[in-house]
Each structure stands twice: as structure tokens, then as C-alpha cells.
Design a protein around this motif. Structure first.
Motif, PDB file in Angstrom:
ATOM      1  N   PHE A  82      -2.505   1.954   2.655  1.00 17.87           N
ATOM      2  CA  PHE A  82      -1.058   1.825   2.621  1.00 17.87           C
ATOM      3  C   PHE A  82      -0.472   2.463   3.880  1.00 17.87           C
ATOM      4  CE2 PHE A  82      -2.489   1.623  -1.706  1.00 17.87           C
ATOM      5  CZ  PHE A  82      -1.673   0.692  -2.311  1.00 17.87           C
ATOM      6  N   SER A  83       0.505   1.778   4.458  1.00 14.45           N
ATOM      7  CA  SER A  83       1.188   2.318   5.640  1.00 14.45           C
ATOM      8  C   SER A  83       2.695   2.143   5.450  1.00 14.45           C
ATOM      9  CB  SER A  83       0.725   1.593   6.905  1.00 14.45           C
ATOM     10  OG  SER A  83       1.404   2.097   8.041  1.00 14.45           O
ATOM     11  N   PRO A  84       3.443   3.246   5.381  1.00 18.82           N
ATOM     12  CA  PRO A  84       2.974   4.639   5.465  1.00 18.82           C
ATOM     13  C   PRO A  84       2.155   5.020   4.227  1.00 18.82           C
ATOM     14  CG  PRO A  84       5.271   4.580   4.822  1.00 18.82           C
ATOM     15  CD  PRO A  84       4.893   3.156   5.146  1.00 18.82           C
ATOM     16  N   ARG A  92       1.231   3.325  -5.809  1.00 15.65           N
ATOM     17  CA  ARG A  92       0.258   2.453  -5.158  1.00 15.65           C
ATOM     18  C   ARG A  92      -0.167   1.316  -6.095  1.00 15.65           C
ATOM     19  NH1 ARG A  92      -4.174   6.597  -3.171  1.00 15.65           N
ATOM     20  NH2 ARG A  92      -3.150   7.979  -4.669  1.00 15.65           N
ATOM     21  N   LEU A  93      -0.418   1.673  -7.365  1.00 18.12           N
ATOM     22  CA  LEU A  93      -0.790   0.652  -8.353  1.00 18.12           C
ATOM     23  C   LEU A  93       0.313  -0.380  -8.509  1.00 18.12           C
ATOM     24  CD1 LEU A  93      -2.399   2.913 -11.124  1.00 18.12           C
ATOM     25  CD2 LEU A  93      -3.556   1.095  -9.893  1.00 18.12           C
ATOM     26  N   ALA A  94       1.549   0.089  -8.653  1.00 15.71           N
ATOM     27  CA  ALA A  94       2.671  -0.819  -8.887  1.00 15.71           C
ATOM     28  C   ALA A  94       2.871  -1.773  -7.707  1.00 15.71           C
ATOM     29  CB  ALA A  94       3.944  -0.011  -9.149  1.00 15.71           C
ATOM     30  N   LEU A  95       2.783  -1.236  -6.497  1.00 19.02           N
ATOM     31  CA  LEU A  95       2.995  -2.080  -5.320  1.00 19.02           C
ATOM     32  C   LEU A  95       1.888  -3.114  -5.158  1.00 19.02           C
ATOM     33  CD1 LEU A  95       4.259   0.548  -2.698  1.00 19.02           C
ATOM     34  CD2 LEU A  95       5.608  -1.043  -4.078  1.00 19.02           C
ATOM     35  N   LEU A  96       0.635  -2.708  -5.396  1.00 21.45           N
ATOM     36  CA  LEU A  96      -0.478  -3.655  -5.254  1.00 21.45           C
ATOM     37  C   LEU A  96      -0.457  -4.706  -6.361  1.00 21.45           C
ATOM     38  CD1 LEU A  96      -3.069  -4.442  -3.702  1.00 21.45           C
ATOM     39  CD2 LEU A  96      -4.331  -2.983  -5.285  1.00 21.45           C
ATOM     40  N   TYR A  97      -0.259  -4.255  -7.598  1.00 23.50           N
ATOM     41  CA  TYR A  97      -0.270  -5.187  -8.728  1.00 23.50           C
ATOM     42  C   TYR A  97       0.946  -6.116  -8.724  1.00 23.50           C
ATOM     43  CZ  TYR A  97      -4.262  -2.908 -10.942  1.00 23.50           C
ATOM     44  OH  TYR A  97      -5.514  -2.426 -11.227  1.00 23.50           O
ATOM     45  N   GLY A  98       1.901  -5.840  -7.850  1.00 22.70           N
ATOM     46  CA  GLY A  98       3.031  -6.756  -7.707  1.00 22.70           C
ATOM     47  C   GLY A  98       2.616  -8.091  -7.116  1.00 22.70           C
ATOM     48  N   GLU A 126      -3.477  -8.787   4.643  1.00 23.93           N
ATOM     49  CA  GLU A 126      -2.325  -7.901   4.805  1.00 23.93           C
ATOM     50  C   GLU A 126      -1.178  -8.383   3.937  1.00 23.93           C
ATOM     51  OE1 GLU A 126      -1.342  -7.533   8.920  1.00 23.93           O
ATOM     52  OE2 GLU A 126      -3.101  -6.294   9.378  1.00 23.93           O
ATOM     53  N   LEU A 127      -0.617  -7.440   3.169  1.00 23.95           N
ATOM     54  CA  LEU A 127       0.498  -7.737   2.271  1.00 23.95           C
ATOM     55  C   LEU A 127       1.641  -6.784   2.575  1.00 23.95           C
ATOM     56  CD1 LEU A 127      -1.557  -7.973  -1.061  1.00 23.95           C
ATOM     57  CD2 LEU A 127      -0.875  -9.881   0.397  1.00 23.95           C
ATOM     58  N   ASN A 136       9.910  -0.229   3.188  1.00 23.37           N
ATOM     59  CA  ASN A 136       8.892  -1.260   3.391  1.00 23.37           C
ATOM     60  C   ASN A 136       7.510  -0.617   3.532  1.00 23.37           C
ATOM     61  OD1 ASN A 136      10.656  -3.537   3.422  1.00 23.37           O
ATOM     62  ND2 ASN A 136      11.316  -2.964   5.498  1.00 23.37           N
ATOM     63  N   VAL A 137       6.532  -1.174   2.825  1.00 24.87           N
ATOM     64  CA  VAL A 137       5.166  -0.643   2.847  1.00 24.87           C
ATOM     65  C   VAL A 137       4.212  -1.787   3.196  1.00 24.87           C
ATOM     66  CG1 VAL A 137       3.327   0.458   1.511  1.00 24.87           C
ATOM     67  CG2 VAL A 137       5.717   1.102   1.120  1.00 24.87           C
ATOM     68  N   LYS A 138       3.307  -1.505   4.122  1.00 27.04           N
ATOM     69  CA  LYS A 138       2.280  -2.473   4.503  1.00 27.04           C
ATOM     70  C   LYS A 138       0.992  -2.157   3.752  1.00 27.04           C
ATOM     71  CE  LYS A 138      -0.386  -4.034   8.527  1.00 27.04           C
ATOM     72  NZ  LYS A 138      -0.621  -3.842   9.992  1.00 27.04           N
ATOM     73  N   ILE A 139       0.395  -3.160   3.103  1.00 31.18           N
ATOM     74  CA  ILE A 139      -0.842  -2.994   2.330  1.00 31.18           C
ATOM     75  C   ILE A 139      -1.948  -3.787   3.019  1.00 31.18           C
ATOM     76  CG2 ILE A 139      -1.947  -3.226   0.072  1.00 31.18           C
ATOM     77  CD1 ILE A 139       0.848  -3.331  -1.171  1.00 31.18           C
ATOM     78  N   THR A 140      -3.042  -3.092   3.378  1.00 35.39           N
ATOM     79  CA  THR A 140      -4.175  -3.748   4.039  1.00 35.39           C
ATOM     80  C   THR A 140      -5.388  -3.703   3.112  1.00 35.39           C
ATOM     81  OG1 THR A 140      -3.340  -3.025   6.193  1.00 35.39           O
ATOM     82  CG2 THR A 140      -5.628  -3.794   6.092  1.00 35.39           C
ATOM     83  N   ILE A 141      -5.894  -4.888   2.764  1.00 31.23           N
ATOM     84  CA  ILE A 141      -7.039  -5.010   1.852  1.00 31.23           C
ATOM     85  C   ILE A 141      -8.238  -5.495   2.661  1.00 31.23           C
ATOM     86  CG2 ILE A 141      -7.893  -6.060  -0.274  1.00 31.23           C
ATOM     87  CD1 ILE A 141      -4.991  -6.591  -1.065  1.00 31.23           C
ATOM     88  N   THR A 142      -9.289  -4.645   2.732  1.00 30.20           N
ATOM     89  CA  THR A 142     -10.465  -4.956   3.564  1.00 30.20           C
ATOM     90  C   THR A 142     -11.713  -5.070   2.700  1.00 30.20           C
ATOM     91  OG1 THR A 142      -9.468  -3.686   5.369  1.00 30.20           O
ATOM     92  CG2 THR A 142     -11.807  -4.242   5.572  1.00 30.20           C
ATOM     93  N   LEU A 143     -12.439  -6.165   2.847  1.00 27.54           N
ATOM     94  CA  LEU A 143     -13.680  -6.362   2.089  1.00 27.54           C
ATOM     95  C   LEU A 143     -14.738  -5.359   2.542  1.00 27.54           C
ATOM     96  CD1 LEU A 143     -15.310  -8.078   0.046  1.00 27.54           C
ATOM     97  CD2 LEU A 143     -16.005  -9.528   1.973  1.00 27.54           C
ATOM     98  N   ILE A 144     -15.309  -4.638   1.591  1.00 30.64           N
ATOM     99  CA  ILE A 144     -16.351  -3.640   1.885  1.00 30.64           C
ATOM    100  C   ILE A 144     -17.735  -4.172   1.549  1.00 30.64           C
ATOM    101  CG2 ILE A 144     -17.236  -1.324   1.351  1.00 30.64           C
ATOM    102  CD1 ILE A 144     -14.421  -0.509   0.623  1.00 30.64           C
ATOM    103  N   ASP A 145     -17.869  -4.750   0.345  1.00 35.02           N
ATOM    104  CA  ASP A 145     -19.206  -5.139  -0.106  1.00 35.02           C
ATOM    105  C   ASP A 145     -19.098  -6.214  -1.171  1.00 35.02           C
ATOM    106  OD1 ASP A 145     -21.926  -5.176  -0.264  1.00 35.02           O
ATOM    107  OD2 ASP A 145     -22.153  -3.156  -1.106  1.00 35.02           O
TER     108      ASP A 145
END
Length: 804
Positions: A82-84, A92-98, A126-127, A136-145
Motif C-alpha cells: 500500500f502506498s502510502p 487494508r482489508l476493506a480497501l483491497l476487498y473493495g 496496480e489498483l 487516495n491509496v495505491k495498491i500493488t499486487i505482485t505474484l510471489i509463487d
């Protein structure tokens, strides 16, 4: 109960030593299934096959259920940033699950790591999101495995999915198991309540991932801790009430029914009352009384009761300060059974009727569980959303190994019942017995007749056994622990072979005083008998026979054996137990055979701090055992097999990486080609798996001697199950063996057969037992030291089974 809230509940990490699950706050906790440890790969002789072939095949049904997975099923693991940066996990849960449309219904997010049932279109997604304050919050989801079903992290993840399934079934998790408080079994005559439930796990077995479930029960007492304290207050001296209360309660597990959670009582804070205040997470002050009233709608009746203290420090974390929970005694219910309860025959009998389930009743419970999961829409949806399906129950083929012949001095008997051959050997001579000529009997004046009658019976039963018993010297004593010790100090000398004490009651202090003096200050084998045992009508000859057998062992004699094809073999049993008085200490028991027919034993017990590694003292014990063997046989043993009991969940790595090398370092000191070859086997008495056979349209326990080494075992280990116990009621418990090191290169048939033979050689019971005899000897030794002596016994007793 009040404590500071923590960060995310679950997370995963991959470290140098393998895969581990992380708990609240990201602290690594023990891997309960020892995942990621592959010992079979180092053993070339079982790399291709670890399955035996001897014995009679038998069809076995087990409590494993297939877990239907699509052919290319995977779990996708993502890191979320999350940025910031956001501190609040809920935000964090609420913003992602949105972004539900993108993530789908099958998702798990712990605040940092996201798990999805399908792969997102891009490697990095990127969301954007907006908080309630308009930030405003930037969400970056990166595949790990991409996790395959057999990977340790994925297996732990599947276990978490099933925790959610049980929650959908309205079951509460207590410890690792799940219970149903809405369907209790009440035993009113003993003020006990049973919560029925299940212990479950998801693991990779030989060919597939499977779901294992076994029936479990949680015992709750109907009395609260406050009621127990009030009762104790009326029974003891008020000046010592606090001390007695702490002695009785510290270490017990209590249940708080307002949230159905269990806690260990670590202390009692007599200075804190329910009217005292504490600081909540938001910084406000509130008293305990008002907190429980607002949070749980609970009204306290006693505002002067002290507070129970429970330390909530997570396992595996030494750097984090422990969190403390303050518990109200009035709201805490005692769990488990007290020592007084376990000695109540009627209570244990009534309890066994509910908990010792026959194979048919156990199978009915398991079938009902699977049906409930299938019928409950929410539970079924939880599985289906991840592409999972709970399938049929597994059946496999086991083998029943050949029954053993019991070898006596002049005879051989083939027991009619392998679980108990006491009657079969009644008129046979023991292998070897030392005459009892110089011995002492200590008893009170009112028990003199009972003691004399016991001596007469011992002399009568000793003859057919080949055990000559002369008349002892009798000494009368007052009925107090100090009186017994004073008489022993005055009367016992090193030349005496045995001291027999007739105790007036089962008062622990008297027994402990006798055993401590005769194990430490004046090391002489001792035999303690309760007067109540000797007063039972019609039982004296049977009691005398069993006592005579124990005395033969304590003098250094041998009772029976079985055929041991391997020559120059030393067998060792290791067990670990807690010290009842010194809370920071553990007792390590080490018992090793000293002769070729495995009937004589060298016993060593050492105390050490619970934080240190067991192998620290194993080197000393191993060196002493090898020296003793060499002295008795004129040479070193060619092979050494170690049965390591007392290994807890998550401790297998310590055994493999630390204990085995320490033992090998001692063997490396042996000269040239004479160095013994080592095999080490971890023994587990508690395992979830159960096995049944079908006969006459019903399920039964498998025959004694049944071995299971296919399908229900683990592919990365050289392991097998052995049923070496005859179950008179309920369902038999198999014993699980994991060969973690094997220089001897034993074939699976030989390792299994030798293990079965060792289950015949425990001299405190003329029948089969659950574990190899040296393990049971080590357990008896650690129990005596941990409960009564609390010090290392004298080495003068090391070559005798003085602890039987």
C-alpha cells in the motif's frame, strides 16, 4: 479477559530450514506436521520402496478421506503493498476487498499476503482506492509463487480453509481441535460436561492429499475456578491458602465460556481485583467489572476475587514481550481431570462409556461429520469456491505379522491372548532370578499381619518361578513420612538387597520420601505396597505373583524373552518428561540393553533446563551405555537401534539435525572397524489415524500385530504404523514409527518385526504394550524422577530396573 489486540492472524514465510507458518504479529510458530523434512531421501535402501511383504494381508478402513482437487489445481500467492503505507489492518482489508470483482470469492488476505484460487492476468497488478477521509491509496499486487497441493505452505493453507469450514458448522476451535458446545454430553453425577468434537489435518500422504479426522472430546468441569477456591479455603489452613491455591491451579487449563477460549493459568495476582482499572487499546481506562458488563453482558457477583494470570507469548518468539491476560476466576471453568478424579474408578468408568468409542460408533461420528459438511451450504461453498471436494473414505491393505513365542527358562509358551499371557506362564520358571536373602520389611503396627501374609504368599509363588525367597527382617514404624525416613536411616545398609514398605495410604508424601531416600541417599532397590491392596479378598496370590516379578527385575533378574535373530544388538529407549516441582526442568530417561537376548538394562536419568537441547545429555548417557555393554560382553555392539519417544510437534528437525549427529560423534570415538552402526526411530503414541477391519457387517479393531506401511504413510519419510496393543474396549490406537536415520540398512520387514518383538519385553506387564519396552522403561524412569525424586538417581542402581 483483556489483552492487547495483535496484527494479522495468519501468514506464511519460506526460510532456510523449510516452510513455516507465521502467527499473529508475523512471529514464526512451530510447524505442527514437521513439513519440509525429507529423511527418506538419504536412505538408499528404502528410496524406491519402504513396504514390507511378510505377514498375512488384511483389508483396513481408515479415517482418511480423499480431497478432490482439479488436475492442475494451484493456489496463487501474492504480496500486497500500500502506498502510502497503512498501519490499520482492517483498513487494508476493506480497501483491497473493495475490488471484489477482480479478486473473486475465493480469497484470503492477512494484511500483507493474498491467496487466490485463480491467477490474475498480470504479474503485477496496480489498483487504486479511496479512504473515508478522501485519501487516495495505491495498491500493488505482485505474484510471489504458485503453490502445488503437495507444497508445505499449501498444506498449511488447506488446514486454514478447513478451520473456516468448521466455523461455518458453528463449531468452536479450542487448541487445535474443533468442538460443538451446542451438543454437550452431561455426566451430572460427577459434575462433568463433555463437548464432542474432532481433531483434523490435511496432509500429503503417499499418493495424494487427504483429509484426516478423528473424534475428540473436551472435558469441562461444572465448577468455576472461584467455586474451587472457595471449596479449598474451607479445607485448608487459612495461613497457607494462597500457597495451596497456587499449587493446585498454576499450570491448569481453564475455559472462558463467554468466548469459548482456553488459557493456561501461569500465576495468581492477589493484588488485582475486578474493581481495578486497566487501559484499553484506545487509551481509555475501564474497570474489569464494567468491561465484562459492556463487552459480554456478564455481571460479576464477587468483587474481591483475585485475578488469574495467563501469559500469551507466542511460541517460537523470544524477543517479543509476553502479553498478559487477566482472567476472572468466576468466569473460568476448569478443564481436564484432577488427580483425585483420575483415581475415582466409578468416574473413569462412566467417562470411558462416552469417550472410548467402539469402531462402529467412531465411524458413525466421522460419517456424520462428512455429511454435515456436504449438507451445509456455507461450508460446502467454502470448499467449492477453492475448487475442493471432500470425497470418500480410504481403504488400504495392511499385514498381520507372525505371533511371537515367549521364551522362559525351561519352557516356551504361545499365548492364547497376545494382550495378556499372565496365566499362560503361571507355572513356568523365569529366565533367571537372584535369590532374595537379605531384605527388610517396614510397616506400621496395624499392618503387620498384612505384611507377614504378603511375605508368606511371596515365598509360595516364588518357588514355581525359580525365585528363592528367605524370611525378611520386620521393622514397625509410625504412620508418617518422617517416621518411615527415620527408620530407613537407622535400618538400611548397602548389603541389603531390597526394602519392602507397606504404606498405610496412598499419601504421595510418604511414597516420595521413601523413594527419594532409597534412590539417592542409600541406593537400595525398594518395593512399596499399599495396605489397601493387600487387604483385598481373594486377590493376594495374584498380587504376590506380580510383586514377585517386579522384585526379580529390581534385583537384576530376567523374566522372559523372545527370539532375537540379530546378534550383537543394543536397543535404546529415550523419553522426556516434565519435572512436577522444578517447572523449568525436564527429565531425560535413557535405557539401553546390556546383553544379547535384550533382557537386562542400563538405566540413566538426567535433569536439564527445558530450554536446552536433549542431545546435550544424550552424549553422556550413550557413552555410559557403550561402556557398560563392552564390560558385560567383552566387545562393542555391532548395531545400535535407538527408539526416541517424547518428540513433540515441530521437534523432528532438532532430532535429525542435532541429536543424531551427537550420538554419531560418540560412536565415532570407537576404534576402527568396531564402530557400531546406528539406527534412530522416532516413536509417536499419539496420532490422528485410526484403522478398522470389517467383519460380520460391523467394524472391529485390527488384529494385534497389524502393520500399515502404504498409502497412509508420508512419501518423504521411512515410516510405518504398528498395532501392538490389545484394546479391551473402544478403538485401538496405532503407534507411529518414523525411521529418521538408518546406517544398518534394515529391510522394512526386519525393522517392523524387530519393533514388534520389542513390544513383548516390558516386564511390568505380561503382555504386549504400545511402544518398544525400552521406551516404556524410560517413561517409567522419568515419571518416578519427575514426580517423586526430582534429582538424578544414584548410578549404583543403573543396572537394575529399580523404578518398576
Amino acid at each position: 479477559m483483556r489483552y492487547e489486540k495483535g496484527p494479522p492472524k495468519y501468514g506464511f514465510s519460506v526460510g532456510e530450514s523449510g516452510y513455516k507458518v507465521m502467527d499473529r504479529g508475523g512471529r514464526i510458530r512451530c510447524n505442527v506436521h514437521d513439513l519440509g523434512i525429507n529423511t527418506r531421501g538419504t536412505m538408499t535402501h528404502v528410496r524406491d520402496s519402504k513396504t514390507g511383504c511378510s505377514g498375512i494381508p488384511v483389508k483396513v478402513i481408515t479415517n482418511l478421506f480423499s480431497l478432490g482437487l482439479p488436475s492442475k489445481w494451484k493456489i496463487y500467492q501474492y504480496h500486497v503493498a500500500f502506498s502510502p503505507e497503512l498501519e490499520a489492518r482492517r483498513l487494508r482489508l476493506a480497501l483491497l476487498y473493495g475490488h471484489a470483482e477482480l479478486l473473486g470469492k475465493a480469497k484470503v488476505f492477512d494484511g500483507a499476503t493474498l491467496y487466490l484460487a485463480y491467477k490474475l492476468e498480470n504479474q503485477v497488478t496496480e489498483l487504486s482506492a479511496v479512504t473515508q477521509r478522501g485519501e487516495n491509496v495505491k495498491i500493488t499486487i505482485t505474484l510471489i509463487d504458485q503453490l502445488l497441493p503437495s507444497s508445505p505452505v499449501c498444506l498449511q493453507f488447506l488446514n486454514i480453509i478447513f478451520k473456516k469450514v468448521f466455523k461455518k458448522l458453528s463449531m468452536h476451535q479450542i487448541g487445535r481441535n474443533h468442538y460443538n458446545p451446542s451438543d454437550p454430553v452431561v455426566i451430572p453425577q460427577h459434575k462433568l460436561t463433555l463437548w464432542p468434537g474432532f481433531a483434523v489435518s490435511i496432509l500429503q500422504y503417499e499418493n495424494r492429499v487427504m483429509f484426516c479426522a478423528d473424534v475428540s472430546h473436551r472435558i469441562l468441569r461444572s465448577e468455576t475456578v472461584l467455586e474451587f477456591m472457595v471449596s479449598l479455603y474451607g479445607r485448608v489452613d487459612q495461613a497457607h491458602f494462597a500457597e495451596m491455591c497456587e499449587k493446585e491451579l498454576v499450570g491448569l487449563i481453564v475455559l472462558t465460556r463467554y468466548n469459548n477460549k482456553t488459557y493456561r493459568v501461569d500465576d495468581i495476582d492477589w493484588t488485582v481485583k475486578p474493581t481495578d482499572t486497566f487501559q484499553k487499546c484506545d487509551g481509555t481506562q475501564i474497570c474489569y467489572e464494567d468491561y465484562y458488563k459492556q463487552q459480554y453482558d456478564v455481571h460479576l457477583t464477587d468483587l474481591n476475587q483475585p485475578m488469574l494470570v495467563s501469559h500469551l507469548k507466542s511460541k517460537g518468539s523470544s524477543s517479543v514481550e509476553p502479553r498478559v491476560a487477566h482472567l476472572i476466576p468466576e468466569l473460568c471453568f476448569l478443564t481436564g481431570l484432577s488427580t483425585r478424579a483420575t483415581s475415582d474408578f466409578r468416574l473413569m468408568k462412566d467417562l470411558a462409556q462416552e469417550t472410548h468409542l467402539t469402531p462402529d460408533r467412531r465411524q458413525q461420528r466421522l460419517s456424520r461429520l462428512v455429511d454435515n459438511i456436504q449438507r451445509n451450504k456455507e461450508a460446502r461453498f467454502e470448499l467449492e469456491s477453492w475448487g475442493l471436494h471432500l470425497g470418500c473414505q480410504a481403504s488400504l491393505t495392511g499385514r498381520v505379522v507372525t505371533a511371537e513365542k515367549i521364551l522362559m527358562q525351561d519352557n516356551m509358551c504361545m499365548p492364547m491372548n497376545a494382550g495378556d499371557w499372565f496365566r499362560d506362564m503361571r507355572d513356568m520358571k523365569m529366565l533367571w532370578a537372584i535369590a532374595l536373602e537379605n531384605w527388610l520389611v517396614v510397616c506400621s503396627g496395624r499392618n503387620t499381619d498384612l505384611a507377614q501374609n504378603l511375605v508368606n504368599c511371596l515365598r509360595r509363588v516364588g518357588g514355581p518361578m525359580g525365585f528363592r525367597i528367605e524370611y525378611p527382617r520386620f521393622v514397625q514404624v509410625q504412620e508418617s513420612p518422617m517416621a518411615y525416613v527415620r527408620v530407613l536411616q537407622q535400618q538400611v545398609n548397602p548389603e541389603q538387597q531390597l526394602v519392602l514398605c507397606v504404606l498405610p495410604s496412598n499419601q504421595k508424601d510418604c511414597y516420595d520420601s521413601v523413594k527419594k531416600f532409597l534412590s539417592l541417599e542409600q541406593p537400595v532397590p525398594s518395593q512399596c505396597v499399599l495396605a489397601r491392596t493387600l487387604s483385598k479378598q481373594g486377590m493376594m496370590m495374584s498380587v504376590a505373583t506380580k510383586i514377585a516379578m517386579q522384585i526379580i527385575c529390581k534385583l537384576g533378574g530376567e523374566l522372559w524373552t523372545v527370539e532375537i535373530p540379530l546378534k550383537s544388538l543394543m536397543v535404546i529407549g529415550i523419553d522426556v518428561n516434565k519435572d512436577a516441582v522444578n517447572k523449568g526442568s525436564v527429565v531425560v530417561g535413557f535405557v539401553a540393553s546390556t546383553n544379547l537376548r535384550l533382557t537386562r538394562w542400563y538405566s540413566r536419568c538426567m535433569m536439564q533446563h527445558s530450554g536446552s537441547t536433549t542431545a546435550d545429555c544424550l552424549k553422556v548417557c550413550m557413552k555410559g551405555a557403550i561402556s557398560k555393554w563392552q564390560k558385560c560382553n567383552g566387545q562393542l555392539p555391532a548395531r545400535i537401534i535407538v527408539y526416541r519417544d517424547g518428540v513433540g510437534d515441530g521437534q523432528l528437525r532438532m532430532v535429525v539435525d542435532y541429536e543424531v549427529p551427537q550420538l554419531l560423534s560418540i560412536l565415532g570415538e570407537c576404534s576402527g572397524d568396531c564402530r557400531p552402526k546406528l539406527s534412530m526411530i522416532v516413536v509417536r503414541k499419539k496420532c490422528l489415524l485410526r484403522f478398522f477391519t470389517e467383519a460380520n457387517n460391523s467394524l472391529q479393531n485390527p488384529p494385534v500385530g497389524t502393520v500399515i506401511d502404504t498409502e497412509a504413510t508420508r512419501p518423504e519419510w521411512y515410516d510405518f504404523f504398528l498395532i501392538s496393543q490389545y484394546a479391551r474396549q473402544g478403538t485401538v490406537n496405532p503407534t507411529y514409527y518414523n525411521v529418521v536415520y538408518d546406517e544398518n540398512g534394515f529391510k522394512p520387514d526386519h525393522m517392523q518385526r524387530l519393533t514388534y518383538k520389542m513390544c513383548h519385553l516390558y516386564y511390568n506387564w505380561p503382555g504386549l504394550i504400545r511402544v518398544p519396552a525400552p521406551c516404556q522403561y524410560a517413561q517409567k524412569l522419568t515419571f518416578l524422577v519427575g514426580q517423586s525424586i526430582h534429582q538424578e538417581p544414584s548410578l549404583e542402581l543403573a543396572d537394575r530396573l529399580f523404578y518398576l
